[in-house]
Design an enzyme around this catalytic site. Structure first.
Site, PDB file in Angstrom:
ATOM      1  N   LYS A   1      -9.118  13.617   4.820  1.00 38.74           N
ATOM      2  CA  LYS A   1      -8.304  11.652   4.798  1.00 38.74           C
ATOM      3  C   LYS A   1      -7.044  12.448   5.442  1.00 38.74           C
ATOM      4  O   LYS A   1      -7.224  13.627   6.620  1.00 38.74           O
ATOM      5  CB  LYS A   1      -7.271  12.249   3.628  1.00 38.74           C
ATOM      6  CG  LYS A   1      -6.711  14.094   2.632  1.00 38.74           C
ATOM      7  CD  LYS A   1      -5.896  13.636   1.723  1.00 38.74           C
ATOM      8  CE  LYS A   1      -7.282  13.655  -0.093  1.00 38.74           C
ATOM      9  NZ  LYS A   1      -7.220  12.639   0.214  1.00 38.74           N
ATOM     10  N   ARG A   2      -7.080  11.353   5.891  1.00 34.49           N
ATOM     11  CA  ARG A   2      -5.965  12.236   7.637  1.00 34.49           C
ATOM     12  C   ARG A   2      -4.456  12.756   6.544  1.00 34.49           C
ATOM     13  O   ARG A   2      -4.024  13.467   6.068  1.00 34.49           O
ATOM     14  CB  ARG A   2      -4.060  10.659   7.459  1.00 34.49           C
ATOM     15  CG  ARG A   2      -5.085   9.017   8.318  1.00 34.49           C
ATOM     16  CD  ARG A   2      -5.345   9.523   9.537  1.00 34.49           C
ATOM     17  NE  ARG A   2      -4.265   9.890  10.124  1.00 34.49           N
ATOM     18  CZ  ARG A   2      -3.527   8.983  11.258  1.00 34.49           C
ATOM     19  NH1 ARG A   2      -4.243   7.745  11.028  1.00 34.49           N
ATOM     20  NH2 ARG A   2      -2.938   9.011  11.896  1.00 34.49           N
TER      21      ARG A   2
ATOM     22  N   LYS B   1      -0.046  14.360   1.478  1.00 28.94           N
ATOM     23  CA  LYS B   1      -1.082  14.266   0.456  1.00 28.94           C
ATOM     24  C   LYS B   1      -1.266  16.122   0.746  1.00 28.94           C
ATOM     25  O   LYS B   1      -2.337  16.734   0.327  1.00 28.94           O
ATOM     26  CB  LYS B   1      -2.946  14.378   1.979  1.00 28.94           C
ATOM     27  CG  LYS B   1      -1.898  12.184   2.244  1.00 28.94           C
ATOM     28  CD  LYS B   1      -3.010  11.893   3.263  1.00 28.94           C
ATOM     29  CE  LYS B   1      -3.577   9.701   3.666  1.00 28.94           C
ATOM     30  NZ  LYS B   1      -3.502   9.620   1.936  1.00 28.94           N
TER      31      LYS B   1
ATOM     32  N   THR C   1      -8.947   6.343  -1.260  1.00 33.18           N
ATOM     33  CA  THR C   1     -10.560   5.425  -2.149  1.00 33.18           C
ATOM     34  C   THR C   1     -11.471   6.325  -1.378  1.00 33.18           C
ATOM     35  O   THR C   1     -12.570   6.965  -2.517  1.00 33.18           O
ATOM     36  CB  THR C   1     -10.593   3.959  -0.881  1.00 33.18           C
ATOM     37  OG1 THR C   1      -9.165   4.583   0.282  1.00 33.18           O
ATOM     38  CG2 THR C   1      -9.804   3.550  -1.291  1.00 33.18           C
TER      39      THR C   1
ATOM     40  N   LYS D   1     -14.986   7.394  -3.793  1.00 31.65           N
ATOM     41  CA  LYS D   1     -16.375   8.181  -2.945  1.00 31.65           C
ATOM     42  C   LYS D   1     -17.101   9.372  -3.241  1.00 31.65           C
ATOM     43  O   LYS D   1     -18.022   9.536  -3.527  1.00 31.65           O
ATOM     44  CB  LYS D   1     -16.213   8.312  -0.895  1.00 31.65           C
ATOM     45  CG  LYS D   1     -15.549   6.379   0.070  1.00 31.65           C
ATOM     46  CD  LYS D   1     -15.214   6.602   0.790  1.00 31.65           C
ATOM     47  CE  LYS D   1     -14.065   5.139   0.992  1.00 31.65           C
ATOM     48  NZ  LYS D   1     -13.729   5.097   2.105  1.00 31.65           N
TER      49      LYS D   1
ATOM     50  N   HIS E   1       0.762  -1.783   0.275  1.00 31.65           N
ATOM     51  CA  HIS E   1      -0.306   0.178  -0.665  1.00 31.65           C
ATOM     52  C   HIS E   1       0.785   1.339  -0.489  1.00 31.65           C
ATOM     53  O   HIS E   1       0.282   2.187   0.256  1.00 31.65           O
ATOM     54  CB  HIS E   1      -1.351  -0.039   1.479  1.00 31.65           C
ATOM     55  CG  HIS E   1      -2.144  -0.875   1.197  1.00 31.65           C
ATOM     56  ND1 HIS E   1      -3.183  -0.779   0.686  1.00 31.65           N
ATOM     57  CD2 HIS E   1      -2.091  -2.044   1.819  1.00 31.65           C
ATOM     58  CE1 HIS E   1      -3.592  -2.029   0.620  1.00 31.65           C
ATOM     59  NE2 HIS E   1      -3.190  -2.945   1.334  1.00 31.65           N
TER      60      HIS E   1
HETATM   61  C1  26Q Z   1       3.640   1.595  10.885  1.00 34.54           C
HETATM   62  C2  26Q Z   1       3.380   1.365  11.679  1.00 34.54           C
HETATM   63  C3  26Q Z   1       3.158   1.362  13.152  1.00 34.54           C
HETATM   64  C4  26Q Z   1       2.163   1.711  13.599  1.00 34.54           C
HETATM   65  C5  26Q Z   1       1.245   1.962  12.333  1.00 34.54           C
HETATM   66  C6  26Q Z   1       2.230   2.198  11.422  1.00 34.54           C
HETATM   67  C7  26Q Z   1       0.610   2.081  10.430  1.00 34.54           C
HETATM   68  C8  26Q Z   1      -0.670   1.728  10.238  1.00 34.54           C
HETATM   69  C9  26Q Z   1      -1.581   2.404   9.404  1.00 34.54           C
HETATM   70  C10 26Q Z   1       1.451   2.218   8.862  1.00 34.54           C
HETATM   71  C11 26Q Z   1       0.390   2.412   7.984  1.00 34.54           C
HETATM   72  C12 26Q Z   1      -0.734   2.217   7.588  1.00 34.54           C
HETATM   73  C13 26Q Z   1      -1.913   2.409   6.840  1.00 34.54           C
HETATM   74  C14 26Q Z   1      -1.689   2.577   5.786  1.00 34.54           C
HETATM   75  C15 26Q Z   1      -2.705   3.213   4.783  1.00 34.54           C
HETATM   76  O1  26Q Z   1      -4.044   3.501   4.828  1.00 34.54           O
HETATM   77  N1  26Q Z   1      -2.415   2.779   3.857  1.00 34.54           N
HETATM   78  C16 26Q Z   1      -3.372   3.324   2.403  1.00 34.54           C
HETATM   79  O2  26Q Z   1      -4.445   2.306   1.652  1.00 34.54           O
HETATM   80  C17 26Q Z   1      -5.093   2.805   1.032  1.00 34.54           C
HETATM   81  C18 26Q Z   1      -5.766   1.492   0.540  1.00 34.54           C
HETATM   82  O3  26Q Z   1      -4.943   0.528  -0.438  1.00 34.54           O
HETATM   83  C19 26Q Z   1      -4.144   3.890  -0.614  1.00 34.54           C
HETATM   84  O4  26Q Z   1      -5.156   4.014  -0.656  1.00 34.54           O
HETATM   85  C20 26Q Z   1      -3.872   5.439  -0.084  1.00 34.54           C
HETATM   86  O5  26Q Z   1      -3.315   5.358  -1.027  1.00 34.54           O
HETATM   87  C21 26Q Z   1      -2.389   4.333   1.323  1.00 34.54           C
HETATM   88  O6  26Q Z   1      -1.773   5.534   1.597  1.00 34.54           O
END
Ligand code: 26Q
Length: 817
Positions: A551-552, A557, A659, A663, A359
């Protein structure tokens, strides 16, 4: 019985039953929460019946199933979704009305299940919806966090975090299954014993154990026979939990070295690079992977006994990012150590079973764990990783690139540096039979830039599955007015096959349909305006353009690009209050990781500027800025139907897919965006005249970086940009306190502007001007909005799931005969 048949009278009876007996005599008719719970329980009874029928059917068909391993699930609220998917929304509406309530009110009760950070967690939730809708056997596995993503509020314009208490008032959908608990091991040492045949066997002697108790949440398919399960593990202490070492000498040292069993499912980690390397996160990953594998194997053994060739026929395991990578090593350990299987045979099973979704391309986000931590927590697993690595380097790598030590170093599962690290993504790519990116461009970059050598080794392994969203939650349930209009004008059930929306293309130029479509958008904006006033106190006009970025919060972003453009508009309005423009409301929703300083400064700056702009009489209400607190699924469901403009403005090459872009477009918002992630495919679907594309492309970004990017060039040559950046050092927005907003300017100039905000600023501003002109031509805008809704068929998560099924999982549907 795809559609559940239940009469209003029967439902009323069941709701009353729960009011009287489960909730113990609720006499207060105003108690919305009790009515929400009783309604949910009544519906859950129907769901559980369907769940049991599904289990029996899947078992007797011996259906191959997929196990989705994800550390995150953003389920949001469940009542309205389950009612729609069962096809009983209208019946429930009537039943609840008889009891003196509005169903839409009750659907607003209860907390979000916010067990995720953002896109990746919501994708998992959409995929579960589609799997059940398409009648595939599937189980989602994750963690039953006591606290999901933190609750956000603003104090003096700054983000404040509070713990999420989603289960404070119970969750009517979940059921605890202590009978299916699993115990897993942690820490300790590996003993090596020479066998009679001279081989050496590794024996892991763990130091502690931890018990996982599953909570099951039913996943209801839309208009289908299937109810699958999301199984979330909660950590509890076991009898086997070794308390002795607490007292064997150094009590404090033992405490420090060991994580208490209950702690393991306490809290979801916020997405935060600054938190990387935390031992508890590593243990969370192993805990839920080990529990899930035991569960998967037990399920298989119940139906087919121990038959490992049948196991690979019946089981697919999907890794949602690298977070559950340790499952691969755990399955190897189980086969080698517990079933005494040979290495090659075990390895072949793993390769058949696992596949991995990437991702992100951001190097800092690629997961690594130190060898030191690995050795301490999972010593036997480290041995197995070493062996996988040895085999890989000595066979595949050495055959392709003989004696190429640079290549060995580059591809090794172990990164050599001042601290040796295990590269989790390498482990995934080497082990999985398929690796997919989440949008065309992203998958192309995974092949070209991230893993070119792996692609050379196994050209068939790396592939693409473009993300999707469920049209049930993201249109049917969240936008009832537009849904009704679509029902009227689209022949087939668009919520099942979203491609049917293309029937609207023929209506896009029809003045009558344009009027109807835009009237609904306006009604949704009126609703959203009320919500905005309630949340922020700011009054906004539904005649303004509602311009949304949700978004986050992250530099890539580029919420700060949006912010700089707002400053530019404000500055133009101050210079010329008669400037001709459609009034604009900029709407933000975003949580920043608690340890991400600059992200929090961006929130602060937007809030500060909003305060000033919203109360400035000189600009005659032409500009409003609101930052809605505590952005989450249920808030997204209110914002999206009322959005005119969708901001998708990441630096090209950085957003894997996105995503939210899908939406918003599905609900008739027009995108202003870069050629990044799924925006590219959205542009292909809607046509370039129905989207506002701006900014440097991936290739141009690479070229700029290669030349040595100098953000000062744009600061010095663009007078407007200079003016607004200098504003940030002044006390214009923070009277008496200059430099309060300087962090952003500093990051964009001295900080080198890593995400090319300044390089894209002018192009972004021009695109906004074109957008303003387009909006003021009402018929032109209506056409654009309609075509956005009409052309989103591709982004149905049912299509994504069908792609996974055909190219990766190879499942057959298990529907009712
Ligand atoms: C990593 C280490 C420690 C704590 C947390 C994490 C962590 C947590 C969540 C690392 C990554 C995430 C989430 C990533 C994420 O949401 N990526 C998004 O995934 C979507 C679905 O495929 C894409 O549409 C987005 O582009 C992408 O940013």
């Amino acid at each position: 019985m795809a559609l559940t048949k239940i009469t209003k009278a029967e439902l009323t009876k069941r709701i009353k039953h729960h009011l009287n007996f489960t909730l113990d005599d609720v006499t207060d008719n105003q108690n919305k929460e009790a009515y929400w719970k009783a309604t949910s329980l009544a519906i859950n009874d129907i769901v559980v019946e369907k769940l049991q029928a599904t289990k029996a059917r899947q078992q007797s068909a011996n259906a191959r199933s997929v196990n989705y391993l994800s550390l995150e699930y953003l389920m949001g609220r469940m009542l309205s979704n389950n009612l729609h998917n069962l096809g009983v929304y209208e019946a429930a509406e009537a039943a609840v009305r008889d009891l003196g309530h509005e169903l839409s009110d009750l659907c607003e009760q209860g907390a979000d299940l916010a067990l995720g950070n953002g896109g990746l967690g919501r994708l998992a939730a959409c995929f579960l919806d589609s799997l059940a809708t398409l009648d595939y056997a599937a189980t989602g596995y994750g963690i039953h966090y006591q606290h999901g993503l933190f609750k956000q509020s603003f104090k003096d314009c700054r983000q404040v975090e509070e713990p999420d208490m989603w289960r404070e008032f119970g969750n009517p959908w979940e059921v605890c299954r202590p009978d299916a608990a699993q115990t897993i091991a942690l820490y300790g040492h590996v003993k090596h014993e020479t066998q009679a045949d001279g081989t050496v066997k590794s024996i892991w002697e763990p130091k502690t154990h931890c018990k996982g108790v599953p909570w099951d949440i039913p996943i209801v398919g839309y208009n289908s026979a299937t109810v699958n399960v999301l199984r979330l593990w909660e950590g509890t202490a076991t009898e086997a939990f070794d308390w002795d070492h607490f007292s064997d000498g150094n009590y404090i040292h033992a405490l420090k070295d060991n994580v208490r069993a209950e702690t393991v499912s306490k809290v979801l980690y916020p997405k935060d690079e600054h938190e990387a390397g935390k031992e508890l996160r590593f243990i969370q990953q192993y805990f839920f992977c080990a529990c899930s594998l035991k569960d998967i194997i037990a399920r298989h053994e119940r139906s087919q006994g121990i038959d490992w060739s049948a196991f690979t026929d019946s089981t697919a395991i999907q890794l949602n990012d690298t977070h559950p990578t340790i499952a691969i090593v755990e399955l190897m350990r189980i086969l080698l150590d517990e079933y005494d299987m040979a290495w090659d045979e075990s390895w072949a099973i793993c390769q058949k079973v696992f596949s991995y979704t990437n991702h992100t391309l951001l190097p800092e986000a690629l997961e690594k764990w130190s060898v030191r931590l690995f050795e301490k927590v999972l010593p036997r697993h480290l041995e197995i990783v070493y062996r996988i690595n040895e085999d890989f380097l000595n066979n595949e790598v050495n055959e392709k690139w003989p004696h190429d030590f640079q290549m060995r170093r580059k591809l090794s599962l172990i990164e050599e540096g001042h601290e040796r690290m295990v590269r989790m993504a390498h482990l995934c790519v080497v082990s999985a039979h398929k690796v997919n990116g989440v949008a065309e461009i992203h998958s192309k970059l995974v092949k070209q830039d991230l893993f070119p050598e792996f692609d050379a080794l196994w050209p068939e392994k790396l592939t693409n599955v473009t993300n999707g969203i469920t049209p049930r939650r993201w249109l049917k349930a969240c936008n009832p007015k537009l849904s009704k209009l679509l029902d009227k004008h689209v022949n087939e059930d668009w919520a099942k096959d979203l491609n049917n929306l293309s029937q609207l293309v023929a209506l896009a130029d029809t003045p009558k349909f344009q009027k109807e479509f835009m009237a609904i958008k306006r009604e949704n904006k009126v609703e959203l305006a009320k919500e905005i006033e309630q949340l922020t106190g700011v009054v906004v006009s539904p005649d303004a353009i509602f311009d949304v970025q949700i978004k986050r919060l992250h530099e890539y972003k580029r919420q700060h690009l949006n912010f700089l453009h707002i400053l530019a508009l404000y500055s133009r309005l101050l210079e010329n209050p008669n400037l001709v423009m459609q009034p604009r409301v900029f709407i933000f929703g975003a949580k920043a990781a608690p340890g991400y300083h600059l992200a929090k400064e961006i929130i602060f700056a937007i809030n500060k500027v909003a305060e000033k702009i919203n109360s400035d009489q000189r600009i005659q209400g032409k500009l409003k800025v609101v930052f809605l607190p505590n952005y989450r699924i249920s808030l997204a469901e209110k914002i999206i139907p009322g959005a005119d403009v969708s901001e998708q403005i990441s630096t090209a090459g950085k957003e894997a897919s996105g995503t939210g872009n899908m939406k918003l477009a599905l609900n008739g918002a027009v995108t202003i965006g870069t050629l990044d992630g799924a925006n590219i495919e959205i542009a292909e679907e809607v046509g370039n005249e129905n989207i506002f594309i701006f900014g440097n492309t991936v290739e141009e970004v690479k070229a700029i970086k290669a030349q040595g990017y100098n953000p000062y060039h744009f600061y010095e040559t663009n007078a407007e940009l200079k003016k607004i950046l200098d504003w940030l050092d002044s006390d214009f927005f923070t009277p008496g306190q200059p430099y309060q907003l300087s962090a952003i300017k500093h990051s964009l100039l001295d900080g080198g502007d890593p995400y090319l905000v300044l390089a894209d600023f002018q192009s972004y501003s021009d695109a906004h001007q074109a957008l303003d002109i387009a909006y003021r031509d009402q018929s032109r805008w209506a056409r654009m909005a309609i075509l956005n809704t009409a052309c989103m068929g591709k982004f149905n998560s049912d299509r994504s799931i069908q792609d996974y099924v055909e190219n990766i999982w190879h499942l057959a549907p298990c529907a009712e005969k």
